[in-house]
Design a protein around this motif. Structure first.
Motif, PDB file in Angstrom:
ATOM      1  N   GLU A  10      46.092  90.814  26.897  1.00 62.87           N
ATOM      2  CA  GLU A  10      46.101  89.809  27.948  1.00 62.87           C
ATOM      3  C   GLU A  10      47.513  89.341  28.239  1.00 62.87           C
ATOM      4  OE1 GLU A  10      44.004  86.217  26.932  1.00 62.87           O
ATOM      5  OE2 GLU A  10      45.685  85.466  25.744  1.00 62.87           O
ATOM      6  N   SER A  11      47.685  88.794  29.440  1.00 65.08           N
ATOM      7  CA  SER A  11      48.904  88.104  29.818  1.00 65.08           C
ATOM      8  C   SER A  11      48.496  86.847  30.575  1.00 65.08           C
ATOM      9  CB  SER A  11      49.800  89.001  30.680  1.00 65.08           C
ATOM     10  OG  SER A  11      51.026  88.351  30.990  1.00 65.08           O
ATOM     11  N   VAL A  12      49.452  85.953  30.780  1.00 64.18           N
ATOM     12  CA  VAL A  12      49.172  84.716  31.518  1.00 64.18           C
ATOM     13  C   VAL A  12      50.324  84.444  32.480  1.00 64.18           C
ATOM     14  CG1 VAL A  12      47.724  83.666  29.737  1.00 64.18           C
ATOM     15  CG2 VAL A  12      50.198  83.279  29.708  1.00 64.18           C
ATOM     16  N   THR A  13      50.056  83.622  33.474  1.00 66.38           N
ATOM     17  CA  THR A  13      51.059  83.259  34.457  1.00 66.38           C
ATOM     18  C   THR A  13      51.918  82.097  33.943  1.00 66.38           C
ATOM     19  OG1 THR A  13      49.496  81.771  35.534  1.00 66.38           O
ATOM     20  CG2 THR A  13      49.605  84.036  36.364  1.00 66.38           C
ATOM     21  N   PRO A  14      53.025  81.794  34.634  1.00 68.28           N
ATOM     22  CA  PRO A  14      53.909  80.712  34.168  1.00 68.28           C
ATOM     23  C   PRO A  14      53.245  79.351  34.075  1.00 68.28           C
ATOM     24  CG  PRO A  14      55.070  82.104  35.736  1.00 68.28           C
ATOM     25  CD  PRO A  14      53.640  82.554  35.745  1.00 68.28           C
ATOM     26  N   GLY A  15      52.145  79.126  34.793  1.00 72.08           N
ATOM     27  CA  GLY A  15      51.490  77.834  34.747  1.00 72.08           C
ATOM     28  C   GLY A  15      50.523  77.640  33.604  1.00 72.08           C
ATOM     29  N   HIS A  16      50.309  78.668  32.783  1.00 74.54           N
ATOM     30  CA  HIS A  16      49.463  78.486  31.602  1.00 74.54           C
ATOM     31  C   HIS A  16      50.133  77.466  30.679  1.00 74.54           C
ATOM     32  CE1 HIS A  16      47.598  79.305  27.712  1.00 74.54           C
ATOM     33  NE2 HIS A  16      46.606  79.874  28.359  1.00 74.54           N
ATOM     34  N   PRO A  17      49.394  76.515  30.114  1.00 72.53           N
ATOM     35  CA  PRO A  17      50.030  75.449  29.318  1.00 72.53           C
ATOM     36  C   PRO A  17      50.916  75.953  28.185  1.00 72.53           C
ATOM     37  CG  PRO A  17      47.771  74.853  29.816  1.00 72.53           C
ATOM     38  CD  PRO A  17      47.947  76.267  30.298  1.00 72.53           C
ATOM     39  N   ASP A  18      50.500  77.002  27.474  1.00 74.55           N
ATOM     40  CA  ASP A  18      51.360  77.530  26.409  1.00 74.55           C
ATOM     41  C   ASP A  18      52.665  78.075  26.964  1.00 74.55           C
ATOM     42  OD1 ASP A  18      49.558  76.949  24.337  1.00 74.55           O
ATOM     43  OD2 ASP A  18      48.491  78.838  24.620  1.00 74.55           O
ATOM     44  N   LYS A  19      52.572  78.794  28.074  1.00 78.34           N
ATOM     45  CA  LYS A  19      53.782  79.362  28.674  1.00 78.34           C
ATOM     46  C   LYS A  19      54.641  78.281  29.318  1.00 78.34           C
ATOM     47  CE  LYS A  19      53.981  82.645  26.989  1.00 78.34           C
ATOM     48  NZ  LYS A  19      55.192  83.151  26.356  1.00 78.34           N
ATOM     49  N   LEU A  20      54.019  77.223  29.806  1.00 78.69           N
ATOM     50  CA  LEU A  20      54.783  76.098  30.326  1.00 78.69           C
ATOM     51  C   LEU A  20      55.616  75.468  29.212  1.00 78.69           C
ATOM     52  CD1 LEU A  20      55.398  74.314  32.773  1.00 78.69           C
ATOM     53  CD2 LEU A  20      53.366  72.961  32.215  1.00 78.69           C
ATOM     54  N   THR A  43      63.693  73.533  19.585  1.00 80.16           N
ATOM     55  CA  THR A  43      62.878  72.731  20.482  1.00 80.16           C
ATOM     56  C   THR A  43      61.424  73.164  20.413  1.00 80.16           C
ATOM     57  OG1 THR A  43      64.715  72.473  22.020  1.00 80.16           O
ATOM     58  CG2 THR A  43      62.525  72.014  22.868  1.00 80.16           C
ATOM     59  N   GLU A  44      60.531  72.207  20.313  1.00 85.47           N
ATOM     60  CA  GLU A  44      59.097  72.463  20.402  1.00 85.47           C
ATOM     61  C   GLU A  44      58.496  71.511  21.422  1.00 85.47           C
ATOM     62  OE1 GLU A  44      57.077  73.891  16.588  1.00 85.47           O
ATOM     63  OE2 GLU A  44      58.602  72.520  15.845  1.00 85.47           O
ATOM     64  N   CYS A  45      57.498  72.006  22.118  1.00 82.87           N
ATOM     65  CA  CYS A  45      56.881  71.239  23.188  1.00 82.87           C
ATOM     66  C   CYS A  45      55.371  71.350  23.067  1.00 82.87           C
ATOM     67  CB  CYS A  45      57.364  71.781  24.539  1.00 82.87           C
ATOM     68  SG  CYS A  45      56.643  70.984  25.983  1.00 82.87           S
ATOM     69  N   ALA A  46      54.678  70.280  23.399  1.00 84.67           N
ATOM     70  CA  ALA A  46      53.221  70.281  23.466  1.00 84.67           C
ATOM     71  C   ALA A  46      52.809  69.544  24.733  1.00 84.67           C
ATOM     72  CB  ALA A  46      52.608  69.623  22.239  1.00 84.67           C
ATOM     73  N   ILE A  47      51.731  70.019  25.353  1.00 83.06           N
ATOM     74  CA  ILE A  47      51.243  69.426  26.595  1.00 83.06           C
ATOM     75  C   ILE A  47      49.733  69.271  26.530  1.00 83.06           C
ATOM     76  CG2 ILE A  47      50.919  69.801  29.077  1.00 83.06           C
ATOM     77  CD1 ILE A  47      53.565  71.186  29.188  1.00 83.06           C
ATOM     78  N   SER A  48      49.248  68.137  26.987  1.00 77.37           N
ATOM     79  CA  SER A  48      47.813  67.922  27.130  1.00 77.37           C
ATOM     80  C   SER A  48      47.585  66.881  28.212  1.00 77.37           C
ATOM     81  CB  SER A  48      47.192  67.439  25.818  1.00 77.37           C
ATOM     82  OG  SER A  48      45.797  67.264  25.956  1.00 77.37           O
ATOM     83  N   LYS A  49      46.647  67.176  29.110  1.00 78.03           N
ATOM     84  CA  LYS A  49      46.366  66.291  30.244  1.00 78.03           C
ATOM     85  C   LYS A  49      47.665  66.068  31.029  1.00 78.03           C
ATOM     86  CE  LYS A  49      42.035  65.869  29.077  1.00 78.03           C
ATOM     87  NZ  LYS A  49      40.959  66.490  29.866  1.00 78.03           N
ATOM     88  N   THR A 250      54.369  75.363  22.249  1.00 76.51           N
ATOM     89  CA  THR A 250      55.403  76.390  22.161  1.00 76.51           C
ATOM     90  C   THR A 250      55.050  77.425  21.096  1.00 76.51           C
ATOM     91  OG1 THR A 250      57.131  74.839  22.840  1.00 76.51           O
ATOM     92  CG2 THR A 250      57.847  76.814  21.668  1.00 76.51           C
ATOM     93  N   GLY A 251      55.201  78.690  21.439  1.00 73.91           N
ATOM     94  CA  GLY A 251      55.093  79.769  20.463  1.00 73.91           C
ATOM     95  C   GLY A 251      53.693  80.215  20.133  1.00 73.91           C
ATOM     96  N   ARG A 252      52.698  79.833  20.941  1.00 74.96           N
ATOM     97  CA  ARG A 252      51.314  80.172  20.601  1.00 74.96           C
ATOM     98  C   ARG A 252      50.877  81.513  21.193  1.00 74.96           C
ATOM     99  NH1 ARG A 252      47.133  75.336  20.772  1.00 74.96           N
ATOM    100  NH2 ARG A 252      47.471  75.463  23.024  1.00 74.96           N
ATOM    101  N   LYS A 253      51.714  82.139  21.991  1.00 77.07           N
ATOM    102  CA  LYS A 253      51.321  83.382  22.640  1.00 77.07           C
ATOM    103  C   LYS A 253      52.215  84.544  22.181  1.00 77.07           C
ATOM    104  CE  LYS A 253      47.851  82.316  25.406  1.00 77.07           C
ATOM    105  NZ  LYS A 253      47.327  81.174  24.638  1.00 77.07           N
ATOM    106  N   ASN A 254      52.295  84.739  20.853  1.00 73.81           N
ATOM    107  CA  ASN A 254      53.160  85.791  20.319  1.00 73.81           C
ATOM    108  C   ASN A 254      52.744  87.186  20.768  1.00 73.81           C
ATOM    109  OD1 ASN A 254      53.341  83.396  18.465  1.00 73.81           O
ATOM    110  ND2 ASN A 254      54.966  84.655  17.603  1.00 73.81           N
ATOM    111  N   SER A 266      55.597  88.976  14.441  1.00 70.67           N
ATOM    112  CA  SER A 266      55.786  87.846  13.556  1.00 70.67           C
ATOM    113  C   SER A 266      54.932  86.676  14.014  1.00 70.67           C
ATOM    114  CB  SER A 266      57.263  87.441  13.542  1.00 70.67           C
ATOM    115  OG  SER A 266      57.439  86.206  12.885  1.00 70.67           O
ATOM    116  N   SER A 267      54.566  85.824  13.084  1.00 73.66           N
ATOM    117  CA  SER A 267      53.815  84.621  13.437  1.00 73.66           C
ATOM    118  C   SER A 267      54.725  83.508  13.939  1.00 73.66           C
ATOM    119  CB  SER A 267      53.031  84.118  12.220  1.00 73.66           C
ATOM    120  OG  SER A 267      53.915  83.788  11.157  1.00 73.66           O
ATOM    121  N   ALA A 268      56.048  83.678  13.815  1.00 70.16           N
ATOM    122  CA  ALA A 268      56.993  82.647  14.236  1.00 70.16           C
ATOM    123  C   ALA A 268      57.193  82.689  15.745  1.00 70.16           C
ATOM    124  CB  ALA A 268      58.333  82.838  13.523  1.00 70.16           C
TER     125      ALA A 268
END
Length: 395
Positions: A10-20, A43-49, A250-254, A266-268
């Motif tokens: 699978e792939s995702v577009t730039p607007g997917h929350p993980d890719k954002l 840097t780490e980022c998280a997004i919700s709502k 950040t980093g959830r779509k390795n 890698s899981s990193a």
């Protein structure tokens, strides 16, 4: 190596929350390095709502406005409809500016061989690089096709189908027969739209087929056939999508960042780290080695595994797996890689000039890697995608 099976990526577009989140993290890396090539940042980022959380640790001669960068990325990705917009979302941040005395640093342009040997990695890491002869960019076919579809979907949102929202996902299933891609088993796209009124699901499916699927496969040797299953929003309309319906990190779509899980990774996280982090650049070095092995004809598939230990300048172990496709013994490939490739931390930074790349790309370098993969990118001139070591490996 796959024998007779069906494999999906699978792939995702730039607007997917993980890719954002990945784009925000790498935009911060870019901005700091553009101002100071010696900058260090994590840097780490998280997004919700409608909430964005930033965690930044950095050392730089000049700081930047992390909030402004975050809002700019959100706006540029296309989130301009309420309730999630760049200019009015809530941003919570934890910013820690560290002392330069606490951080390892060096000028790679001033290093000789002995100095490179004295610069150790600060993180334990197992990094994997992979290449195969299934596509011109030496990527597995499923992830190659999934990325193409995601790129065409993003292009359609920006130029052809304005009713689309930024969040989208693509998936391609490929049947393998006797180790080779045999047919396209399935194509799936999940796309979001800005309003529930336009268009109908039937019209949406027709539009996506015409401006995304058809052009994505137009020049591919392996085409969907009469039995290929094609799904476009099989669960019905998706309104708005993005952080309003699923969180990002950040980093959830390795798998998307590398080989679509066809090979090990890698899981990193790769994004959000400056180029002195071996768990980022070691993955690039391993890909560089694997790609040159396949391009040199030493194997049809090659996985390079680099194992790093804290306090060592280079990997403590180099392993190669050719999945039965090698033309020479794997031990010989390892010997040639050890002889002609520099896998030491400072050596990788020096050869690829990783800290200088953001300054040469005013619109950002690392941020561009945060969507559509860190490897196999024909649209970017990536130093780890060069096949300039073929003659050395064939000698």
């Amino acid at each position: 190596m796959r024998h007779n099976c069906m494999f999906t990526s699978e792939s995702v577009t730039p607007g997917h929350p993980d890719k954002l989140c990945d784009q925000i993290s790498d935009a911060i890396v870019d901005r700091l390095l553009q101002q100071d090539r010696q900058a260090r940042v994590l840097t780490e980022c998280a997004i919700s709502k409608a909430i964005v959380f930033l965690s930044v640790q950095f050392v730089a001669k000049r700081s930047v406005d992390f909030t402004i960068i975050t809002r700019q990325v959100i706006d540029q990705v296309g989130y301009d409809h309420p309730p999630f917009r760049g200019h009015n979302c809530s941003i919570l941040s934890s910013i820690e500016e560290q002392s330069p005395d606490q951080i390892q640093n060096f000028d790679e342009h001033q290093l000789d061989e002995q100095a490179i040997d004295r610069i150790p990695v600060r993180n334990q890491a197992n990094l994997f690089g992979f290449a195969c002869n299934q596509t011109p960019m030496l990527l597995p076919l499923p992830i190659w096709l999934a990325h193409k579809l995601a790129q065409y979907l993003d292009k359609a949102r920006r130029h052809q189908l304005p009713y689309l929202a930024p969040d989208g996902k693509t998936q391609v299933g490929v049947e393998y027969n006797h180790h080779k891609p045999h047919r396209i088993h399935s194509v799936t796209l999940e796309v979001s739209q800005n309003t529930p009124d336009l268009p109908s699901l039937k019209q949406l499916q027709a539009d996506i087929h015409e401006v995304v699927i058809k052009p994505a496969f137009a020049d591919e040797p392996l085409q969907p056939d009469a039995h290929t299953q094609i799904f476009i929003n099989p669960n019905g309309p998706v309104i708005t999508g993005g952080p309003l319906i699923h969180a990002g990190l950040t980093g959830r779509k390795n798998g998307i960042d590398t080989y679509g899980e066809y090979s090990k990774h890698s899981s990193a996280a790769l994004s959000g780290k400056d180029p002195l982090r071996i768990d980022r650049i070691g993955a690039y070095a391993a890909r560089y080695a694997a790609k040159n092995v396949v391009a040199a004809g030493l194997a049809e598939e090659c996985e390079v595994h680099l194992s790093y230990s804290i306090g060592q300048a280079g990997p403590v172990s180099i392993e190669v797996e050719t999945f039965g496709t090698g033309k020479v013994p794997e031990e010989e490939i390892i010997r040639r890689l050890s002889q002609h490739f520099d896998f030491r931390l400072a050596g990788i930074v020096q050869q690829f000039d990783l800290r200088g790349l953001p300054a040469r790309h005013p619109d950002g370098f690392f941020r561009k890697l945060a969507t559509f993969g860190h490897v196999g990118r024909p649209d970017l001139d990536l130093p780890w995608e060069k096949i300039d070591k073929i003659s050395y490996l064939m000698a």
